[in-house]
Scaffold this motif. Structure first.
Motif, PDB file in Angstrom:
ATOM      1  N   GLY A 205      32.104  31.097  57.226  1.00  0.00           N
ATOM      2  CA  GLY A 205      33.496  30.891  56.847  1.00  0.00           C
ATOM      3  C   GLY A 205      34.429  31.575  57.833  1.00  0.00           C
ATOM      4  N   ILE A 206      35.475  30.865  58.225  1.00  0.00           N
ATOM      5  CA  ILE A 206      36.462  31.407  59.165  1.00  0.00           C
ATOM      6  C   ILE A 206      37.827  31.405  58.486  1.00  0.00           C
ATOM      7  N   HIS A 207      38.392  32.576  58.299  1.00  0.00           N
ATOM      8  CA  HIS A 207      39.742  32.687  57.735  1.00  0.00           C
ATOM      9  C   HIS A 207      40.757  32.549  58.859  1.00  0.00           C
ATOM     10  N   TYR A 208      41.785  31.727  58.621  1.00  0.00           N
ATOM     11  CA  TYR A 208      42.860  31.583  59.606  1.00  0.00           C
ATOM     12  C   TYR A 208      44.198  31.771  58.911  1.00  0.00           C
ATOM     13  N   GLU A 209      45.138  32.342  59.635  1.00  0.00           N
ATOM     14  CA  GLU A 209      46.487  32.545  59.090  1.00  0.00           C
ATOM     15  C   GLU A 209      47.477  32.680  60.234  1.00  0.00           C
ATOM     16  N   TYR A 210      48.647  32.074  60.064  1.00  0.00           N
ATOM     17  CA  TYR A 210      49.739  32.236  61.022  1.00  0.00           C
ATOM     18  C   TYR A 210      51.037  31.884  60.320  1.00  0.00           C
ATOM     19  N   ILE A 211      52.147  32.244  60.944  1.00  0.00           N
ATOM     20  CA  ILE A 211      53.474  31.979  60.389  1.00  0.00           C
ATOM     21  C   ILE A 211      54.204  31.017  61.305  1.00  0.00           C
TER      22      ILE A 211
ATOM     23  N   VAL B  67      50.918  29.864  56.813  1.00  0.00           N
ATOM     24  CA  VAL B  67      49.855  28.866  56.733  1.00  0.00           C
ATOM     25  C   VAL B  67      48.525  29.606  56.774  1.00  0.00           C
ATOM     26  N   SER B  68      47.685  29.398  55.780  1.00  0.00           N
ATOM     27  CA  SER B  68      46.405  30.091  55.754  1.00  0.00           C
ATOM     28  C   SER B  68      45.352  29.229  55.075  1.00  0.00           C
ATOM     29  N   GLY B  69      44.112  29.549  55.337  1.00  0.00           N
ATOM     30  CA  GLY B  69      43.005  28.817  54.738  1.00  0.00           C
ATOM     31  C   GLY B  69      41.685  29.349  55.245  1.00  0.00           C
ATOM     32  N   VAL B  70      40.620  28.715  54.803  1.00  0.00           N
ATOM     33  CA  VAL B  70      39.269  29.091  55.226  1.00  0.00           C
ATOM     34  C   VAL B  70      38.511  27.844  55.650  1.00  0.00           C
ATOM     35  N   PHE B  71      37.960  27.863  56.851  1.00  0.00           N
ATOM     36  CA  PHE B  71      37.129  26.772  57.356  1.00  0.00           C
ATOM     37  C   PHE B  71      35.705  27.007  56.872  1.00  0.00           C
ATOM     38  N   LYS B  72      35.229  26.120  55.988  1.00  0.00           N
ATOM     39  CA  LYS B  72      33.916  26.314  55.375  1.00  0.00           C
ATOM     40  C   LYS B  72      32.945  25.165  55.663  1.00  0.00           C
ATOM     41  N   HIS B  73      33.299  24.301  56.596  1.00  0.00           N
ATOM     42  CA  HIS B  73      32.461  23.132  56.856  1.00  0.00           C
ATOM     43  C   HIS B  73      31.027  23.527  57.217  1.00  0.00           C
ATOM     44  N   THR B  74      30.102  22.752  56.703  1.00  0.00           N
ATOM     45  CA  THR B  74      28.703  22.914  57.089  1.00  0.00           C
ATOM     46  C   THR B  74      28.468  22.152  58.376  1.00  0.00           C
ATOM     47  N   LEU B  75      27.981  22.831  59.388  1.00  0.00           N
ATOM     48  CA  LEU B  75      27.774  22.224  60.695  1.00  0.00           C
ATOM     49  C   LEU B  75      26.280  22.121  60.982  1.00  0.00           C
TER      50      LEU B  75
ATOM     51  N   PRO C  36      48.075  22.568  58.770  1.00  0.00           N
ATOM     52  CA  PRO C  36      47.009  22.840  59.728  1.00  0.00           C
ATOM     53  C   PRO C  36      46.095  21.652  59.881  1.00  0.00           C
ATOM     54  N   GLN C  37      45.689  21.412  61.104  1.00  0.00           N
ATOM     55  CA  GLN C  37      44.821  20.277  61.383  1.00  0.00           C
ATOM     56  C   GLN C  37      43.377  20.711  61.225  1.00  0.00           C
ATOM     57  N   LEU C  38      42.756  20.325  60.122  1.00  0.00           N
ATOM     58  CA  LEU C  38      41.401  20.778  59.836  1.00  0.00           C
ATOM     59  C   LEU C  38      40.357  19.706  60.112  1.00  0.00           C
ATOM     60  N   LEU C  39      40.788  18.622  60.782  1.00  0.00           N
ATOM     61  CA  LEU C  39      39.852  17.592  61.180  1.00  0.00           C
ATOM     62  C   LEU C  39      39.083  17.010  59.995  1.00  0.00           C
ATOM     63  N   ALA C  40      39.790  16.790  58.879  1.00  0.00           N
ATOM     64  CA  ALA C  40      39.127  16.243  57.702  1.00  0.00           C
ATOM     65  C   ALA C  40      38.613  14.827  57.965  1.00  0.00           C
TER      66      ALA C  40
ATOM     67  N   ALA D  41      54.049  29.589  66.598  1.00  0.00           N
ATOM     68  CA  ALA D  41      53.344  30.372  65.578  1.00  0.00           C
ATOM     69  C   ALA D  41      53.401  31.862  65.892  1.00  0.00           C
ATOM     70  N   THR D  42      53.511  32.680  64.848  1.00  0.00           N
ATOM     71  CA  THR D  42      53.504  34.130  64.988  1.00  0.00           C
ATOM     72  C   THR D  42      52.493  34.730  64.006  1.00  0.00           C
ATOM     73  N   LYS D  43      52.201  36.015  64.186  1.00  0.00           N
ATOM     74  CA  LYS D  43      51.293  36.759  63.304  1.00  0.00           C
ATOM     75  C   LYS D  43      49.981  36.000  63.093  1.00  0.00           C
ATOM     76  N   ILE D  44      49.331  35.663  64.197  1.00  0.00           N
ATOM     77  CA  ILE D  44      48.115  34.846  64.166  1.00  0.00           C
ATOM     78  C   ILE D  44      46.899  35.721  63.873  1.00  0.00           C
ATOM     79  N   ASN D  45      46.078  35.260  62.940  1.00  0.00           N
ATOM     80  CA  ASN D  45      44.868  36.000  62.566  1.00  0.00           C
ATOM     81  C   ASN D  45      43.748  35.000  62.316  1.00  0.00           C
ATOM     82  N   ILE D  46      42.740  35.018  63.176  1.00  0.00           N
ATOM     83  CA  ILE D  46      41.554  34.165  63.021  1.00  0.00           C
ATOM     84  C   ILE D  46      40.360  35.105  62.895  1.00  0.00           C
ATOM     85  N   THR D  47      39.659  35.092  61.755  1.00  0.00           N
ATOM     86  CA  THR D  47      38.618  36.085  61.500  1.00  0.00           C
ATOM     87  C   THR D  47      37.404  35.476  60.819  1.00  0.00           C
ATOM     88  N   GLU D  48      36.223  35.769  61.358  1.00  0.00           N
ATOM     89  CA  GLU D  48      34.982  35.423  60.665  1.00  0.00           C
ATOM     90  C   GLU D  48      34.899  36.235  59.379  1.00  0.00           C
TER      91      GLU D  48
END
Length: 204
Positions: free
Chosen positions: A153-159, A47-55, A168-172, A70-77
């Motif tokens: 932008g925040i990249h997220y990824e996990y297995i 599961v991966s994606g990029v959080f790009k919401h304007t705040l 993933p719950q992106l609060l749309a 979840a395994t192999k978790i990576n959350i990166t600016e």
């Protein structure tokens, strides 16, 4: 294929056999990306994606949920900013950068695994902050961004296991700017990115 090694002194051959992840001599089984011995990488999902919401509002904003298992978790600016990443358990325990205090880079236990919190050199690096963990998690974890300037932008990824595929719950459905239930008594701007030790709310 087992390696063949010749010993010239004894004029004999030795067969060197490896031990697979199943602990059998001569087995060629290895652990796949899903963590399964002898697996073919089909029992899990990346599961991966990029959080790009304007705040707009300063403070904590939820980015994504990390599910149990979840395994192999990576959350990166995606680039350096004056924002911070934060992590808390679903039970409400702050793990990294919670309650308006900024933690040093390091290793922090949470959700049954160990997270490595990285904040690259403030001057020489253009890389952003990150959380990394091998997992698996034993509870749902929530990732936040402490917003102070435009989101790079925040990249997220996990297995996750294939039998428990969870989007993933992106609060749309939530309007950007809605604050989470953190125990905040004052609304303040956090110190700049040069701060290297925990800073309680009372000192800013």
């Amino acid at each position: 294929m087992p390696a063949v090694v010749r010993c010239w002194k004894q004029k004999s051959y030795f067969i060197l056999q490896s031990i697979g992840c199943d602990d059998y001599l001569g087995s060629d089984k290895v652990i796949d990306k899903c963590g399964i011995c002898g697996g073919d990488n089909t029992a899990c999902k990346v599961v991966s994606g990029v959080f790009k919401h304007t705040l707009t509002n300063l403070g904590y904003h939820k980015i994504v949920e990390i599910p149990e298992g979840a395994t192999k978790i990576n959350i990166t600016e995606m680039s350096k900013s004056n924002n911070y990443l934060a992590l808390r358990s679903r039970s409400g325990r702050s793990i990294i950068n919670g309650n308006w205090a900024i933690d040093r880079p390091g290793r922090y236990e949470g959700g049954g695994t160990m997270f490595t919190y990285k904040r690259p050199n403030e001057i020489s690096s253009t890389a952003g902050e990150s959380f990394l963990a091998d997992g698996p998690t034993n509870e749902v974890l929530d990732v936040y961004m402490i917003h102070q300037q435009p989101n790079p932008g925040i990249h997220y990824e996990y297995i996750i296991p294939g039998d428990n595929v969870i989007s993933p719950q992106l609060l749309a459905h939530r309007r950007p700017g809605k604050m989470p239930p953190f125990p905040i008594t004052k609304h303040v701007l956090l110190p700049n990115k040069l701060m290297e030790k925990s800073v309680p709310l009372s000192s800013v």
